[in-house]
Design an enzyme around this catalytic site. Structure first.
Site, PDB file in Angstrom:
ATOM      1  N   HIS A  54      72.056  38.677  11.027  1.00 11.49           N
ATOM      2  CA  HIS A  54      70.643  38.969  11.310  1.00 11.49           C
ATOM      3  C   HIS A  54      70.175  38.548  12.697  1.00 11.49           C
ATOM      4  O   HIS A  54      69.201  39.095  13.197  1.00 11.49           O
ATOM      5  CB  HIS A  54      69.780  38.297  10.232  1.00 11.49           C
ATOM      6  N   HIS A  79      72.461  38.433   4.183  1.00 13.11           N
ATOM      7  CA  HIS A  79      72.220  38.967   5.521  1.00 13.11           C
ATOM      8  C   HIS A  79      71.273  38.104   6.335  1.00 13.11           C
ATOM      9  O   HIS A  79      71.556  37.762   7.479  1.00 13.11           O
ATOM     10  CB  HIS A  79      71.675  40.391   5.460  1.00 13.11           C
ATOM     11  N   ASP A 107      49.725  72.849  19.791  1.00 14.47           N
ATOM     12  CA  ASP A 107      50.931  73.691  19.876  1.00 14.47           C
ATOM     13  C   ASP A 107      50.899  74.469  21.196  1.00 14.47           C
ATOM     14  O   ASP A 107      50.523  75.635  21.249  1.00 14.47           O
ATOM     15  CB  ASP A 107      50.964  74.643  18.676  1.00 14.47           C
ATOM     16  N   HIS A 164      68.332  46.552   8.035  1.00 14.14           N
ATOM     17  CA  HIS A 164      68.343  47.891   8.637  1.00 14.14           C
ATOM     18  C   HIS A 164      68.906  48.944   7.686  1.00 14.14           C
ATOM     19  O   HIS A 164      68.911  50.130   8.046  1.00 14.14           O
ATOM     20  CB  HIS A 164      69.139  47.880   9.939  1.00 14.14           C
ATOM     21  N   ASN A 220      53.236  75.662  23.248  1.00 14.50           N
ATOM     22  CA  ASN A 220      54.098  76.840  23.472  1.00 14.50           C
ATOM     23  C   ASN A 220      53.907  77.920  22.414  1.00 14.50           C
ATOM     24  O   ASN A 220      54.614  78.930  22.400  1.00 14.50           O
ATOM     25  CB  ASN A 220      55.571  76.427  23.547  1.00 14.50           C
ATOM     26  N   GLU A 232      52.274  70.169   7.554  1.00 16.24           N
ATOM     27  CA  GLU A 232      52.470  68.722   7.631  1.00 16.24           C
ATOM     28  C   GLU A 232      51.342  68.072   8.428  1.00 16.24           C
ATOM     29  O   GLU A 232      50.818  67.018   8.052  1.00 16.24           O
ATOM     30  CB  GLU A 232      53.825  68.393   8.263  1.00 16.24           C
ATOM     31  N   GLU A 236      55.049  67.865  22.714  1.00 16.06           N
ATOM     32  CA  GLU A 236      53.675  68.350  22.537  1.00 16.06           C
ATOM     33  C   GLU A 236      52.801  67.267  21.909  1.00 16.06           C
ATOM     34  O   GLU A 236      51.639  67.092  22.283  1.00 16.06           O
ATOM     35  CB  GLU A 236      53.682  69.594  21.649  1.00 16.06           C
TER      36      GLU A 236
END
Length: 709
Positions: A462, A274, A686, A223, A688, A657, A697
């Site tokens: 783990h 780990h 979109d 992690h 709003n 993006e 959204e």
């Protein structure tokens, strides 16, 4: 009196046995769902990796965007990172009442930090970045395998996964004492994710690491990987706590994670890692890996088990084995990529929308066949998958370039194995298909490693264990897990282990359970039963959600047994069908009484049963049943996708993006859509009209598309 005592004893034993059976079944449910979620994470990463590997940017702008999206930490050079995360330019306001740090750190500052976090105070972003900067400098000087000796301290304490549960860390320090010159600690990875105070745990551990660099040792866990953090909550936690400087903090943490050591050796006799090992684990190779190159271990490539020994031999300079041409001819054939129909006119929006959905669905199914983990496939196309497919069309490489690629592959496999693997009772070594990463290693593999390096036993973490620890492989492998109440309050104990010069393990178990501390004496007498019931209820609730999320697939599976379309199947067929859909490996016949109402004739009306499941979920979410099923099944994936696209971690996807991400999809799927078409699409999501897309959204757009279908 004697007969009465025997009856009471018999009743009590039966009662305890039933409780233990309930506890074990509950445990299996939690663990199966957890591992299935990890599989989903890796499958999702495979899908995006495949798209990225086959996307050809048409401009430097698109190339930069893709680089930022998927190669996050690697794109920053040393000087750029220092400039980007410049903490010295930040001012701490006079109104700030939280803890303050000055370097070099002193023990009193660590104590003050602990007290501040107990009071729910937050460390200023300037000090966080400064701490990360100093931690990074220190970690860069450390080897891949840390060496600890019991000669310099009375004992070494080893802690397992903490997963953001700060109360467990406080309890460990309360019971065992703070790190000091006479008290060494090894924290064995997975400090973050799932819990709500991962960042505080990191700050505390890094602080003690800098104060006592010879007594505090940190191993990397699976992690400590920013791709995993996107799904399991750490990225979200940092951005919520530090809205202004969160991006800088995340960037520094990503870089710090990749510098964490990979293992620890105590007195050259006890190896601490780990996850586990594999049949190709080589500590000499592990010591030479450039660990900082692996920002995300999930980007490593994985190949067939039969080829692993050959790859490692090449890297170690042993005899080279040329590939058999016949093997290349026998490679699995790939179905041809479907070609989309010609796009209809944009004027007919409904027709155009239907065309886009159909085309995307066809291409995604084709991609899924390439990158999904399938039990029937002999060779798994996983991790940065299918890169080898594109390599076939590329220019010929020199032997040196091949050697470098083989070295990178070996490094990725080695780190992947030690971070993701689990022990198994059977002998041998095979792919870990349950988690989707690493391998299962048997007692013979353990014995081979111990004998080769003259070790006494291995310590790993783990895996959550009910008692906080567990031995296997003839007591040669010890699993230690320090996050108590991991699945639910009362689900498990946490533990840590202390090793003295004799290297005999001494365990301390605990439960950081505030609920138990506030109970009266009368309540405490019935607490174990109430606790098991509470944990059991939570497990079955999660299982019913899982069942509901696969309603459509379950109906198809049930109909296969209902040849006459009566709407009824036997309870035995119900159990078989459920397992064939969910693949959780659970004892469904044993769990049936908790999931299905008893019937007089042993037959189940499966449609009525599914309606009851839907009714239970709809009482929580007022959404149409079929839509809710899809959202339940895909919400984690959708949230992870959203965070991958949202590269600045602002909680919003900008239009740019979204445009570049759509180009990534459409380029591979041959969906010809103009820039104006993409702009129309992004504006329609979109709702709003604020110029950005938030997660609600994003989710709503998915829901509406599914509804229209």
């Amino acid at each position: 009196a004697f007969k009465a005592a025997v009856l009471i004893q018999r009743w009590y034993r039966r009662y305890v046995a039933r409780l233990e059976m309930r506890r074990r079944c509950t445990w299996r449910i939690f663990q199966s769902i957890e591992y299935a979620c990890e599989q989903d994470q890796i499958k999702l990463h495979n899908f995006f990796s495949y798209l990225m590997d086959h996307f050809t940017p048409s401009s430097s702008k698109e190339r930069d965007f893709i680089s930022r999206m998927f190669i996050s930490g690697e794109s920053f050079k040393e000087a750029e990172l220092e400039k980007y995360c410049d903490y010295e330019s930040m001012e701490v306001p006079d109104s700030y009442t939280g803890p303050r740090l000055s370097f070099p750190l002193l023990p009193d500052q660590a104590t003050a930090l602990l007290e501040a976090f107990k009071q729910k105070q937050q460390l200023h972003a300037r000090y966080v970045l400064n701490l990360l900067h100093e931690t990074r400098k220190h970690l860069k000087q450390l080897p891949n395998i840390s060496h600890v000796s019991t000669c310099y301290s009375e004992e070494v304490t080893v802690c397992g996964d903490l997963h953001g549960q700060l109360d467990d860390l406080f309890l460990i320090f309360y019971k065992n004492g703070l790190p000091s010159p006479s008290k060494s600690y090894v924290f064995n990875g997975d400090f973050v994710d799932r819990g709500k105070q991962s960042l505080e745990i990191l700050i505390i551990l890094f602080t003690f690491l800098l104060i006592y660099p010879n007594e505090v040792h940190l191993n990397r866990g699976n992690h400590e990987d920013h791709m995993v953090n996107l799904r399991y909550g750490f990225t979200k936690e940092v951005m919520q706590k530090y809205k202004v400087h969160g991006k800088k903090i995340l960037k520094m943490i990503q870089n710090v994670f990749c510098w964490l050591p990979l293992a620890t050796l105590i007195d050259q006799k006890v190896l601490i890692i780990h996850g586990g090992i594999s049949d190709t684990t080589d500590l000499d190779v592990l010591e030479k890996i450039q660990r900082n190159k692996f920002i995300s271990v999930l980007r490593g490539k994985k190949r067939k088990d039969s080829n692993r020994n050959v790859e490692i031999q090449e890297i170690n300079g042993q005899s080279k084995v040329e590939a058999d041409p016949a093997e290349n001819e026998a490679a699995p054939s790939l179905s041809p990529q479907p070609r989309p129909a010609q796009a209809p006119s944009m004027t007919n929006r409904r027709e155009f929308s239907r065309w886009v959905r159909q085309t995307v669905q066809e291409q995604i199914e084709w991609c899924r066949r390439l990158v999904d983990i399938s039990e029937s496939e002999e060779e798994e196309l996983t991790y940065s998958s299918v890169v080898s497919l594109t390599d076939l069309d590329g220019p010929c490489r020199t032997r040196e370039e091949d050697w470098k690629q083989a070295s990178n592959l070996s490094g990725a496999l080695s780190i992947l194995d030690i971070l993701w693997s689990d022990p198994m009772p059977q002998e041998g070594c095979r792919a870990n298909t349950v988690r989707g990463g690493g391998c299962y290693f048997g007692p013979d593999v353990t014995e081979k490693i111990l004998e080769k390096y003259n070790l006494q036993f291995l310590i790993r973490s783990h895996e959550c264990k009910q008692e906080g620890y567990e031995f296997c492989h003839n007591r040669k492998v010890l699993t230690i897990f320090s996050a108590s109440n991991y699945y639910e309050i009362g689900s498990n104990r946490g533990a840590y282990v202390k090793l003295g010069p004799d290297l005999v393990p001494h365990f301390v178990q605990y439960q950081a359970n505030k609920t138990a501390h506030t109970l009266t004496m009368t309540q405490r007498q019935g607490f174990p039963v109430a606790l098991i019931s509470r944990v059991e209820e939570s497990a079955f609730r999660a299982l019913r959600e899982k069942l509901f999320a696969h309603t459509s697939a379950l109906i198809s599976a049930f109909k296969a047994y209902d040849k006459d379309d009566t709407g009824r199947i036997t309870l035995s067929n119900w159990a078989t069908a459920v397992e064939s859909v969910l693949h959780l490996g659970l004892p469904w016949r044993m769990l049936r009484p908790q999931l299905v109402r008893s019937t007089a004739d042993g037959m189940l009306e499966y449609k009525s049963w599914l309606d009851d499941l839907a009714m239970e979920q709809r009482s929580q979410e007022h959404i149409q049943s079929s839509l809710l099923e899809v959202i339940y099944r895909n919400r984690s994936n959708l949230e992870t996708i959203f965070r991958i696209i949202d590269r600045d971690h602002s909680g919003l996807i900008s239009f740019e993006e979204f445009r570049q991400t759509w180009k990534l999809f459409s380029s591979h799927m041959n969906v010809e859509l103009t820039d104006d078409g993409i702009n129309d699409l992004v504006r329609s999501i979109d709702f709003n009209k604020d110029g950005n897309i938030d997660f609600n959204e994003f989710l709503e757009a998915f829901r509406l598309v599914k509804q229209s279908q």
